[in-house]
Design a protein around this motif. Structure first.
Motif, PDB file in Angstrom:
ATOM      1  N   ILE A  96      57.093  45.067  57.427  1.00 22.15           N
ATOM      2  CA  ILE A  96      57.963  45.266  56.267  1.00 22.15           C
ATOM      3  C   ILE A  96      57.939  44.017  55.410  1.00 22.15           C
ATOM      4  O   ILE A  96      57.577  42.942  55.873  1.00 22.15           O
ATOM      5  CB  ILE A  96      59.416  45.594  56.676  1.00 22.15           C
ATOM      6  CG1 ILE A  96      60.030  44.429  57.468  1.00 22.15           C
ATOM      7  CG2 ILE A  96      59.492  46.899  57.439  1.00 22.15           C
ATOM      8  CD1 ILE A  96      61.525  44.532  57.679  1.00 22.15           C
ATOM      9  N   ARG A  97      58.337  44.186  54.160  1.00 19.26           N
ATOM     10  CA  ARG A  97      58.525  43.030  53.272  1.00 19.26           C
ATOM     11  C   ARG A  97      59.910  42.453  53.503  1.00 19.26           C
ATOM     12  O   ARG A  97      60.830  43.163  53.894  1.00 19.26           O
ATOM     13  CB  ARG A  97      58.406  43.461  51.814  1.00 19.26           C
ATOM     14  CG  ARG A  97      56.985  43.673  51.353  1.00 19.26           C
ATOM     15  CD  ARG A  97      56.961  44.205  49.926  1.00 19.26           C
ATOM     16  NE  ARG A  97      57.811  43.436  49.033  1.00 19.26           N
ATOM     17  CZ  ARG A  97      57.360  42.665  48.054  1.00 19.26           C
ATOM     18  NH1 ARG A  97      56.071  42.574  47.836  1.00 19.26           N
ATOM     19  NH2 ARG A  97      58.186  42.009  47.277  1.00 19.26           N
ATOM     20  N   GLU A  98      60.046  41.184  53.229  1.00 21.12           N
ATOM     21  CA  GLU A  98      61.325  40.504  53.390  1.00 21.12           C
ATOM     22  C   GLU A  98      62.414  41.147  52.530  1.00 21.12           C
ATOM     23  O   GLU A  98      63.556  41.284  52.957  1.00 21.12           O
ATOM     24  CB  GLU A  98      61.160  39.028  53.023  1.00 21.12           C
ATOM     25  CG  GLU A  98      62.400  38.208  53.183  1.00 21.12           C
ATOM     26  CD  GLU A  98      62.165  36.751  52.853  1.00 21.12           C
ATOM     27  OE1 GLU A  98      62.802  35.912  53.485  1.00 21.12           O
ATOM     28  OE2 GLU A  98      61.341  36.459  51.963  1.00 21.12           O
ATOM     29  N   ASP A  99      62.056  41.600  51.330  1.00 16.69           N
ATOM     30  CA  ASP A  99      63.038  42.179  50.413  1.00 16.69           C
ATOM     31  C   ASP A  99      63.207  43.691  50.572  1.00 16.69           C
ATOM     32  O   ASP A  99      63.840  44.334  49.756  1.00 16.69           O
ATOM     33  CB  ASP A  99      62.668  41.837  48.966  1.00 16.69           C
ATOM     34  CG  ASP A  99      61.303  42.385  48.554  1.00 16.69           C
ATOM     35  OD1 ASP A  99      60.664  43.110  49.349  1.00 16.69           O
ATOM     36  OD2 ASP A  99      60.862  42.070  47.429  1.00 16.69           O
ATOM     37  N   GLN A 100      62.636  44.254  51.610  1.00 14.16           N
ATOM     38  CA  GLN A 100      62.755  45.682  51.939  1.00 14.16           C
ATOM     39  C   GLN A 100      62.026  46.617  50.972  1.00 14.16           C
ATOM     40  O   GLN A 100      62.138  47.826  51.080  1.00 14.16           O
ATOM     41  CB  GLN A 100      64.232  46.110  52.030  1.00 14.16           C
ATOM     42  CG  GLN A 100      65.083  45.276  52.941  1.00 14.16           C
ATOM     43  CD  GLN A 100      64.649  45.353  54.390  1.00 14.16           C
ATOM     44  OE1 GLN A 100      64.397  46.420  54.895  1.00 14.16           O
ATOM     45  NE2 GLN A 100      64.530  44.215  55.038  1.00 14.16           N
ATOM     46  N   GLU A 101      61.291  46.081  50.006  1.00 16.57           N
ATOM     47  CA  GLU A 101      60.517  46.901  49.082  1.00 16.57           C
ATOM     48  C   GLU A 101      59.263  47.400  49.801  1.00 16.57           C
ATOM     49  O   GLU A 101      58.856  46.846  50.822  1.00 16.57           O
ATOM     50  CB  GLU A 101      60.110  46.064  47.855  1.00 16.57           C
ATOM     51  CG  GLU A 101      61.275  45.632  46.999  1.00 16.57           C
ATOM     52  CD  GLU A 101      61.935  46.788  46.288  1.00 16.57           C
ATOM     53  OE1 GLU A 101      61.221  47.671  45.785  1.00 16.57           O
ATOM     54  OE2 GLU A 101      63.176  46.818  46.258  1.00 16.57           O
ATOM     55  N   PRO A 102      58.607  48.436  49.265  1.00 21.95           N
ATOM     56  CA  PRO A 102      57.343  48.890  49.873  1.00 21.95           C
ATOM     57  C   PRO A 102      56.283  47.786  49.815  1.00 21.95           C
ATOM     58  O   PRO A 102      56.275  46.964  48.892  1.00 21.95           O
ATOM     59  CB  PRO A 102      56.937  50.081  48.997  1.00 21.95           C
ATOM     60  CG  PRO A 102      58.192  50.518  48.318  1.00 21.95           C
ATOM     61  CD  PRO A 102      59.041  49.293  48.174  1.00 21.95           C
TER      62      PRO A 102
END
Length: 154
Positions: A96-102
């Motif tokens: 996952i990305r740290e910022d929860q974006e795809p």
């Protein structure tokens, strides 16, 4: 409790992840290598029958170049479209990305391609994988640069 405090608390709870540790990631990577090795065996076996099996292109062979391309494509495409490779699926992990974006292509370019190339050229840099065992969020150096995490998939 005020509405802002409830919202902040809800965000904190929903963003909590259990990070995948060193050994889980290690075994998932070994499973991925077996899978890629098998794919290369199937796809590249016809080259054995062409010109004695090894055609040279400069310092490299055609099968060596093709197997490297398969390796990179496997990790990049599986991670982009599924958020995990087959090895990570087996062990219940996800990137996952740290910022929860795809995940973006730029994330994957660094995380999967540039990192693997650098680690193969400078073999001693493989020691950086040990950072996964000692960082709070179980990040490798490549995860830190790409702002990604490997978490347990729920």
């Amino acid at each position: 409790m005020s509405e802002n405090q409830e919202t902040t608390e809800a965000v904190t709870i929903t963003n909590h992840h259990d990070y995948a540790g060193f050994w889980m990631r290690f075994w998932a990577y070994l499973a991925d290598l077996v899978i890629v090795f098998s794919i290369n065996g199937i796809l590249l076996s016809p080259f054995k029958f062409i010109d004695g099996g090894e055609m040279d292109v400069g310092f490299w062979t055609v099968t060596g170049i093709a197997s490297t391309i398969v390796l990179y494509l496997y990790f990049v495409l599986m991670t982009k479209f599924y958020g995990k490779t087959l090895g990570k699926m087996i062990f219940g992990l996800r990137v996952i990305r740290e910022d929860q974006e795809p995940l973006k292509w730029s994330d994957l370019l660094f995380r999967e391609v540039i990192r693997r190339f650098i680690y193969r050229v400078f073999w001693f840099m493989n020691l950086f994988y040990l950072s996964v065992a000692f960082t709070e969020e179980k990040q490798g150096i490549h995860d830190m640069f790409a702002d990604t995490r490997v978490v347990l998939d729920r």
